[in-house]
Design a protein around this motif. Structure first.
Motif: not given
Length: 774
Positions: A434-460
């Motif tokens: 995962f760390e070698d992929l360019l486009f990774i994100h914190e789980f749910r960080s691109a979900t615009l309605q949610r009040a929080f994100i799961n920082k400990s789950n980093v995913l493509p």
């Protein structure tokens, strides 16, 4: 029946499956379902999509009834899929095999309808295939029929090779495929295809292209996006727009994907420089889809800086995520707790310890108490280790091991390779950290309605996340979040594949050779160019209409046949007025329409217009007088505050009272001290029209002078007029370029046809270029 040949066919495919595919495939030959795409394994594992190969039944297939498939025919379907995979050199995607799978189900349905008692695959015939295709034609988009016909022919060829049917299959529903050699034959062939399929050209399709409004809104997002997750997805979208890569290809880009090579002088072999800057070519290494292989996309030179900026921006935004992944990997994935949690000595943590480490909660979410409530609800299924009441507040504690189990359950972290992306690529299993992929994100960080994100789950990133972000689901899109409208009723939206459609259509419009189009787009099957040529034909048709109405095609010598005498007619023609930020609203409107009601209004307009060259002589005198006496300066302007409208420009002499001593010679190119350009709408067009008429006369008399010198003086007089009007034209153009065009009507409701997509604008520029070259 040719049972011997049939049994040989089945055994050959079954043996290949057992010897070459079964070892790393989760399902066996006798299973009633196989799964492919991201939920698949082995040879049916791919980086995108989900495909369910359910062999036992037919359900929800358009135009045919639900029914159970005979076990013998199920085995036949499996064997055909294996053969197709083998014939592709193990490069067939699950999606391609699935399209063949659905066709084979249609064949069974047609066979069952023809002969219920005998549905053995050897009973397949040309008439069965034709009947199934007739049903498909009635229940499928006409734009997809060439692909379906191609699938029929491909499957037929494979089966005829084994000779399992009583008579060779001779399905012959052929649809035009385009093999373009140049633009004109291609246009004819494409038109023939459209006529053959009875397509409505309006369906060919603005929905597949980026509209001008959507593009403007995307550019607006660059400054509007607030969170890291939003910015990462936006950067991926910008990369798709610039390069035309497929979203699945962009998602798999690695951090070191950029290749920068110096451009060398072909003679000296030294590094070329331009304006003191060394020149490079920029390439992007990527996993090409659909059999294209691991390849390099060479970036268009003008886009190189933008592509580098996108990479740098994403690397900066994701640096913290990569450090977290490195830390997890340093623990051999024994647990997935971030370092900040591991640094806490106890085996338990309180809710406050989780905010900003395990969870990211919006700062404006009802203060600290609101943030705690969000986290408590999110981990309601995690057992509470201890609760301590302190007045009105309650401290809740959780064991680290329970928090770790929660993290593992969120995003497939409970697998053999939890932080690696594993996929089947051209017959081989590939693993990318995962760390070698360019486009990774914190789980749910691109979900615009949610009040929080799961920082400990980093995913493509994946296509679903991106399409949701862009407005292709019931979720709130980025355009809706920031109130970016496509029109007065709808928000902008697009899919991940539309940018690729856009680039493809540009290439087709440019007339680039067919093999080069395929090469630039990473396409192996050159026939796939045809769809974009349909789009290009549509855009050319629209462009022809636009050019006809707006006279943009007459480009080389600037001729323009439309002659608009009145400002209202000019505004109706293109729906625009031109405003200056130096003028008030009233003077802007009156400048465009030339509807001054008194000398005072003209004087006000003249004074406010001293910022440009239109009233330069009055401005110079005014600036001298105002140093001595403001009233004298104002009276000077008042004295000359007359702007009698002429076909182009205006007269600052009161010609309605005193007549014109030169009989309006200014309108034929003679100079006059009373003449002034006004800036009104339509003035520039009439000036151009007059200049073009003089150029025609000059050309004609020039030919006469070659044989009769008595016309030389007339020719010189025309030359002076042309020079004078050319200067006026340049002055008017400079003025207009400094103004802001303001649409008077809603864009889609303009009186005359206006371009709505980027490709239409591209087609206009291409047409202008071709006209000029011709």
């Amino acid at each position: 029946m040719n049972l011997e040949k049939y049994n040989t066919f089945i055994e050959e495919q079954k043996n290949y499956f057992n010897q070459n595919l079964q070892s790393n495939f989760k399902w066996g030959w006798n299973d009633s379902s196989w799964y492919g795409g991201t939920i698949g394994s082995g040879w049916l594992l791919s980086r995108s999509g989900k495909t369910h190969f359910t062999f036992g039944t037919i359900k929800k297939l358009k135009g045919i009834e639900n029914k159970t498939i005979d076990p013998v025919f199920q085995e036949f379907i499996k064997s055909v899929l294996i053969l197709s995979y083998r014939k592709s050199n193990s490069k067939a995607s699950p999606q391609k095999l699935y399209s063949e799978f659905l066709i084979l189900k249609r064949w069974f349905s047609a066979l069952y309808t023809e002969n219920t008692d005998n549905v053995h695959p050897c009973q397949l015939s040309t008439s069965i295939l034709n009947k199934s295709f007739e049903i498909l034609v009635e229940n499928s988009s006409k734009t997809n029929l060439p692909d379906h016909a191609g699938t029929y022919l491909r499957l037929q060829e494979m089966l005829n090779h084994y000779g399992i049917t009583e008579q060779p299959l001779e399905f012959s529903q052929k649809y035009l495929y385009i093999n373009r050699q140049n633009r004109t034959p291609n246009a004819k062939k494409t038109k023939a295809l459209i006529d053959q399929l009875e397509l409505d050209e309006d369906d060919l399709d603005k929905e597949k292209l980026i509209s001008i409004r959507t593009f403007i809104n995307i550019v607006s997002l660059i400054s509007l996006c607030e969170t890291n997750g939003e910015k990462i997805v936006l950067n991926l979208l910008l990369l798709l727009i610039v390069t035309g890569l497929r979203s699945t290809e962009a998602i798999l880009l690695k951090t070191d994907a950029l290749i920068k090579q110096p451009i060398l002088d072909p003679v000296t072999k030294e590094h070329l420089t331009l304006d003191g800057k060394k020149q490079y070519t920029l390439g992007i290494q990527y996993h090409g889809a659909k059999g294209a292989g691991f390849r390099i996309h060479w970036v268009e030179p003008l886009s190189a800086n933008l592509v580098e900026t996108i990479f740098q921006s994403v690397l900066g935004l994701t640096q913290e995520y990569r450090e977290h992944l490195y830390y997890i990997r340093s623990k051999n994935c024994s647990d997935f707790l971030p370092k900040s949690i591991d640094d806490i000595d106890q085996d338990f943590v309180e809710i406050d310890d989780l905010i900003g480490t395990i969870f990211g909660v919006k700062d404006n979410y009802k203060g600290r108490a609101g943030q705690r409530d969000v986290v408590i609800k999110s981990i309601k299924n995690v057992p509470i280790y201890n609760e301590i009441r302190s007045g009105q507040s309650i401290e809740r504690y959780y064991l680290k091991k329970d928090i770790n189990q929660f993290i593992k359950g969120l995003a497939n972290y409970d697998s053999e390779f939890p932080i690696d992306h594993i996929f089947n690529y051209e017959g081989k299993t590939e693993i990318i950290a995962f760390e070698d992929l360019l486009f990774i994100h914190e789980f749910r960080s691109a979900t615009l309605q949610r009040a929080f994100i799961n920082k400990s789950n980093v995913l493509p990133l994946n296509a679903t996340i991106i399409n949701n972000f862009l407005g292709n689901s019931l979720s709130v899109s980025v355009f809706e979040k920031y109130q970016l409208m496509e029109n007065d009723k709808e928000y902008s939206k697009l899919t991940t594949h539309i940018p690729r459609h856009n680039i493809n259509t540009f290439l087709a419009l440019s007339g680039l050779a067919e093999h080069l189009q395929a090469m630039l787009m990473g396409r192996v099957d050159i026939k796939q160019n045809q769809y974009y040529q349909h789009l290009a034909l549509k855009q050319r048709k629209v462009t022809a209409s636009l050019l006809e109405k707006h006279e943009l095609a007459l480009y080389e010598n600037g001729k323009q046949e439309v002659k608009l005498d009145y400002p209202i007619d000019s505004i109706k023609h293109d729906g625009l007025m031109y405003f200056s930020d130096q003028l008030g609203l009233e003077n802007n409107l009156k400048m465009n329409l030339q509807t001054f009601d008194s000398k005072n209004e003209v004087a006000s307009y003249v004074r406010e217009s001293f910022f440009d060259e239109y009233f330069q002589d009055i401005a110079e005198s005014f600036n001298e007088l105002v140093k001595e006496d403001q009233s004298l300066a104002n009276s000077l302007v008042q004295r000359h505050a007359c702007l009698h409208p002429l076909p182009f420009g205006g007269c600052m002499r009161e010609v309605a009272v005193h007549d014109c001593p030169k009989r309006l010679a200014c309108q034929s190119g003679d100079q006059c001290g009373n003449f002034a350009l006004t800036g009104r709408k339509g003035e520039l067009e009439v000036l151009k029209h007059t200049l073009n008429e003089l150029l025609d006369k000059f050309s004609h008399i020039e030919q006469i002078v070659a044989h009769d010198l008595s016309y030389s003086e007339m020719l010189e007089g025309l030359r002076q007029k042309i020079l004078y009007l050319s200067d006026l034209k340049i002055k008017a153009l400079d003025r207009q370029n400094g103004l802001t065009p303001v649409p008077v009507f809603p864009y889609g409701d303009a009186i005359t046809k206006l371009p709505t997509t980027l490709s239409e604008l591209f087609a206009i520029e291409q047409q202008k270029k071709e006209t000029k070259e011709a």
